[in-house]
Design a protein around this motif. Structure first.
Motif, mmCIF file in Angstrom:
data_model
loop_
_atom_site.group_PDB
_atom_site.id
_atom_site.type_symbol
_atom_site.label_atom_id
_atom_site.label_comp_id
_atom_site.label_asym_id
_atom_site.label_seq_id
_atom_site.Cartn_x
_atom_site.Cartn_y
_atom_site.Cartn_z
ATOM 1 N N ARG A 146 0.861 -0.979 0.137
ATOM 2 C CA ARG A 146 0.137 0.037 -0.062
ATOM 3 C C ARG A 146 0.766 1.292 -0.051
ATOM 4 N NH1 ARG A 146 -1.887 0.069 4.825
ATOM 5 N NH2 ARG A 146 -0.642 1.891 5.405
ATOM 6 N N ILE A 147 0.776 2.194 -1.008
ATOM 7 C CA ILE A 147 1.621 3.403 -1.116
ATOM 8 C C ILE A 147 1.350 4.348 -0.165
ATOM 9 C CG2 ILE A 147 2.455 5.220 -3.104
ATOM 10 C CD1 ILE A 147 1.613 2.871 -4.947
ATOM 11 N N PRO A 148 0.379 5.092 -0.130
ATOM 12 C CA PRO A 148 0.230 5.973 0.919
ATOM 13 C C PRO A 148 -0.164 5.366 2.351
ATOM 14 C CG PRO A 148 -1.881 5.753 -0.334
ATOM 15 C CD PRO A 148 -0.804 4.867 -0.768
ATOM 16 N N PRO A 149 0.270 6.320 3.543
ATOM 17 C CA PRO A 149 0.132 5.487 4.811
ATOM 18 C C PRO A 149 -1.476 5.602 4.913
ATOM 19 C CG PRO A 149 1.631 7.175 5.011
ATOM 20 C CD PRO A 149 1.274 7.217 3.401
ATOM 21 N N GLU A 150 -2.053 4.567 5.816
ATOM 22 C CA GLU A 150 -3.473 4.589 5.958
ATOM 23 C C GLU A 150 -4.192 5.930 6.536
ATOM 24 O OE1 GLU A 150 -4.285 1.814 9.985
ATOM 25 O OE2 GLU A 150 -3.395 0.847 8.215
ATOM 26 N N PHE A 151 -5.182 5.965 6.174
ATOM 27 C CA PHE A 151 -5.951 7.483 6.576
ATOM 28 C C PHE A 151 -6.307 7.491 8.077
ATOM 29 C CE2 PHE A 151 -9.864 4.947 5.920
ATOM 30 C CZ PHE A 151 -10.478 5.204 6.872
ATOM 31 N N THR A 152 -6.415 6.288 8.529
ATOM 32 C CA THR A 152 -6.812 6.129 10.147
ATOM 33 C C THR A 152 -5.779 7.062 10.713
ATOM 34 O OG1 THR A 152 -5.560 4.335 10.278
ATOM 35 C CG2 THR A 152 -7.872 4.093 10.128
ATOM 36 N N GLY A 153 -4.575 7.140 10.410
ATOM 37 C CA GLY A 153 -3.471 7.833 11.396
ATOM 38 C C GLY A 153 -4.089 9.553 11.333
ATOM 39 N N TYR A 154 -4.737 10.151 10.391
ATOM 40 C CA TYR A 154 -4.885 11.329 10.260
ATOM 41 C C TYR A 154 -6.076 11.679 11.761
ATOM 42 C CZ TYR A 154 -2.770 11.724 5.690
ATOM 43 O OH TYR A 154 -2.184 11.598 4.550
ATOM 44 N N VAL A 155 -6.969 10.825 11.692
ATOM 45 C CA VAL A 155 -8.206 11.263 12.348
ATOM 46 C C VAL A 155 -7.949 11.858 13.856
ATOM 47 C CG1 VAL A 155 -10.290 10.189 13.535
ATOM 48 C CG2 VAL A 155 -9.425 9.454 11.249
ATOM 49 N N ASP A 156 -7.259 11.282 14.746
ATOM 50 C CA ASP A 156 -7.058 11.732 16.024
ATOM 51 C C ASP A 156 -6.328 12.999 16.100
ATOM 52 O OD1 ASP A 156 -8.481 9.808 17.531
ATOM 53 O OD2 ASP A 156 -6.521 8.460 17.738
ATOM 54 N N PRO A 157 -5.042 13.231 15.159
ATOM 55 C CA PRO A 157 -4.511 14.548 15.078
ATOM 56 C C PRO A 157 -5.366 15.627 14.665
ATOM 57 C CG PRO A 157 -3.089 12.865 14.346
ATOM 58 C CD PRO A 157 -4.372 12.211 14.703
ATOM 59 N N PHE A 158 -6.263 15.155 13.518
ATOM 60 C CA PHE A 158 -7.159 16.266 13.144
ATOM 61 C C PHE A 158 -7.927 16.707 14.202
ATOM 62 C CE2 PHE A 158 -7.250 15.171 8.176
ATOM 63 C CZ PHE A 158 -5.920 15.534 8.237
ATOM 64 N N ILE A 159 -8.702 15.749 15.030
ATOM 65 C CA ILE A 159 -9.455 16.098 16.063
ATOM 66 C C ILE A 159 -8.855 17.102 17.132
ATOM 67 C CG2 ILE A 159 -11.003 15.192 17.923
ATOM 68 C CD1 ILE A 159 -11.614 12.727 16.003
ATOM 69 N N LYS A 160 -7.585 16.625 17.300
ATOM 70 C CA LYS A 160 -6.974 17.147 18.560
ATOM 71 C C LYS A 160 -6.611 18.643 18.198
ATOM 72 C CE LYS A 160 -4.563 13.405 20.590
ATOM 73 N NZ LYS A 160 -3.180 12.785 20.888
ATOM 74 N N SER A 161 -6.566 18.934 16.818
ATOM 75 C CA SER A 161 -6.047 20.322 16.321
ATOM 76 C C SER A 161 -7.445 21.117 15.958
ATOM 77 C CB SER A 161 -5.339 20.131 14.813
ATOM 78 O OG SER A 161 -4.156 19.591 15.099
ATOM 79 N N THR A 162 -8.591 20.723 15.915
ATOM 80 C CA THR A 162 -9.804 21.441 15.666
ATOM 81 C C THR A 162 -10.700 21.794 16.884
ATOM 82 O OG1 THR A 162 -9.536 20.184 13.316
ATOM 83 C CG2 THR A 162 -11.611 21.395 13.815
ATOM 84 N N MET A 163 -10.975 20.651 17.473
ATOM 85 C CA MET A 163 -11.967 20.551 18.790
ATOM 86 C C MET A 163 -11.548 21.895 19.504
ATOM 87 S SD MET A 163 -13.517 17.624 21.202
ATOM 88 C CE MET A 163 -14.168 16.749 19.855
ATOM 89 N N PRO A 164 -10.433 21.725 20.191
ATOM 90 C CA PRO A 164 -10.046 22.854 21.010
ATOM 91 C C PRO A 164 -10.047 24.373 20.504
ATOM 92 C CG PRO A 164 -8.307 21.254 21.011
ATOM 93 C CD PRO A 164 -9.153 21.084 19.913
ATOM 94 N N LYS A 165 -10.112 24.533 18.989
ATOM 95 C CA LYS A 165 -10.266 25.814 18.579
ATOM 96 C C LYS A 165 -11.663 26.226 18.237
ATOM 97 C CE LYS A 165 -5.380 25.736 16.381
ATOM 98 N NZ LYS A 165 -4.697 26.191 15.022
ATOM 99 N N PHE A 166 -12.240 25.363 18.017
ATOM 100 C CA PHE A 166 -13.851 25.566 17.477
ATOM 101 C C PHE A 166 -14.773 25.264 18.388
ATOM 102 C CE2 PHE A 166 -10.893 25.695 13.563
ATOM 103 C CZ PHE A 166 -11.241 26.908 13.134
ATOM 104 N N GLY A 167 -14.625 24.232 18.836
ATOM 105 C CA GLY A 167 -15.767 23.370 19.663
ATOM 106 C C GLY A 167 -16.177 22.320 19.537
#
Length: 390
Positions: A146-167
């Motif tokens: 599999r050429i790209p890393p699996e998408f599951t690695g994005y989910v928690d960092p995306f949440i950690k970056s977004t939830m504290p800033k916006f709600g």
């Protein structure tokens, strides 16, 4: 005269045999890499981006020369159009194996990848799978990378970056195809586990519509802080645009299928994407080797490369190096066994996405960067640093 004609006939026959043998020898000096992907229809641009990265790699490899097991080879790319149709992918790959004797084939969509995985081990061909779906390597197929890393690695960092800033209130307004559904299935419980709530869920047919006002209005009625969006880049951009026009001030979490630089071209820059987090556009990547790759690609193609271009470029370079390390161009299992070493040993100029190697299941590991739009500009963020809470 008859003796002269007889002699000429014998000489001609000898030359014919010699040329035939020479042609056979030359044919043995060519190794073919196969490609089956969309080159016409609605996904043609995507398929051509993948192919252009592969072509760039093949040209570079041939310019430097490829020596395997003491013999010099020319790499040849054989591309077939499957129009994003998995059944046609299967037919194409069988043709690539039987007619062109390809030891490796690259397929850039999950449906086609699953179709090929039904027979690639039995048919003895290495499958280079361009998809971030973890299910591709969870099948334990011994001849899949599999050429790209699996998408599951994005989910928690995306949440950690977004939830504290916006709600903590999120609404799901992504596409309704299978890949988007796979993202939703991971995102939704992760958001709730982090303390958030999903206030609305309204997937839309991104590939069939150009007006998303009614669908976006429906989720905005629940006053979300964050919109979870994504599908193809152009319709994702329109969803963002229409959400802003309807007064949405929050952030966007964008699944990796959509590319922010391509979205920006549709909606007039990065300003409407303020507060968005998604895959870092290659043209915005501040790392030295990424910048060098972008400039080289621009000189050849007079356009900007996407991550589809760069990752598949690297995959072809890694495959050629794995052949060299394995000492064979005809044994897919031996080539697969050297793919981790190949990714590790690639020169930095051939590895703009900084792939470290592959895991035990055959998925790549990379120092992936993501992008967050702040002040109308794309900020580079290391996924590893975000995962560690830094």
């Amino acid at each position: 005269m008859k003796k002269q004609l007889g002699a000429l006939t014998r000489i001609s026959a000898a030359m014919t045999i010699g040329l035939t043998l020479c042609g056979g020898a030359l044919a043995q000096e060519v190794v073919k890499i196969g490609y089956s992907g969309p080159l016409s229809g609605g996904a043609a641009l995507y398929g051509k981006n993948v192919l252009s990265g592969m072509e760039m790699a093949v040209n570079e490899i041939n310019a430097k020369g490829l020596e395997v097991g003491g013999k010099k080879y020319k790499l040849e790319l054989v591309s077939l159009d499957d129009q994003y149709n998995p059944s046609q992918t299967g037919v194409n790959v069988q043709r690539l194996i039987q007619q062109h004797k390809t030891p490796a084939v690259l397929v850039p969509h999950s449906g086609g990848i699953f179709a090929v995985q039904a027979f690639n081990e039995k048919s003895n061909v290495l499958l280079l799978a361009y998809t971030s779906l973890p299910q591709v390597t969870a099948r334990n197929n011994k001849l899949t990378v599999r050429i790209p890393p699996e998408f599951t690695g994005y989910v928690d960092p995306f949440i950690k970056s977004t939830m504290p800033k916006f709600g903590k209130k999120a609404a799901i307004a992504n596409a309704d195809h299978d890949y988007a559904k796979a993202w939703t299935a991971v995102f939704k419980p992760a958001w709730e586990k982090a303390g958030g709530t999903i206030v609305a869920e309204n997937p839309m047919s991104y590939n069939k519509a150009t007006d998303f006002y009614s669908g976006v209005s429906r989720v905005l009625q629940e006053k979300p802080d964050v919109l979870f969006v994504g599908g193809a880049s152009e319709p994702t951009a329109l969803v963002v645009k229409q959400a802003r026009e309807l007064g949405f001030k929050g952030g966007f979490i964008i699944i990796d299928q959509a590319k922010m630089d391509e979205m920006a071209k549709v909606i007039g820059g990065y300003a409407p994407l303020e507060g968005s987090i998604g895959v870092l556009p290659l043209v915005e990547d501040e790392r030295k080797d990424a910048k060098s790759f972008v400039e080289r690609f621009r000189k050849i193609n007079s356009r900007d490369p996407s991550s589809e271009v760069s990752l598949n470029y690297t995959a072809v370079h890694a495959t050629a190096l794995a052949m060299k390390l394995a000492g064979t161009v005809t044994d897919p299992a031996a080539i697969r066994a050297k793919m981790n070493d190949a990714f590790n040993q690639l020169p930095a100029e051939n590895n703009p996405n900084d792939i470290d190697g592959i895991d035990e299941k055959g998925g790549t590991l990379a120092n992936t960067y993501v992008g967050m739009v702040e002040g109308g500009k794309v900020k580079n963020l290391s996924l590893r640093a975000l995962s560690a809470g830094k």
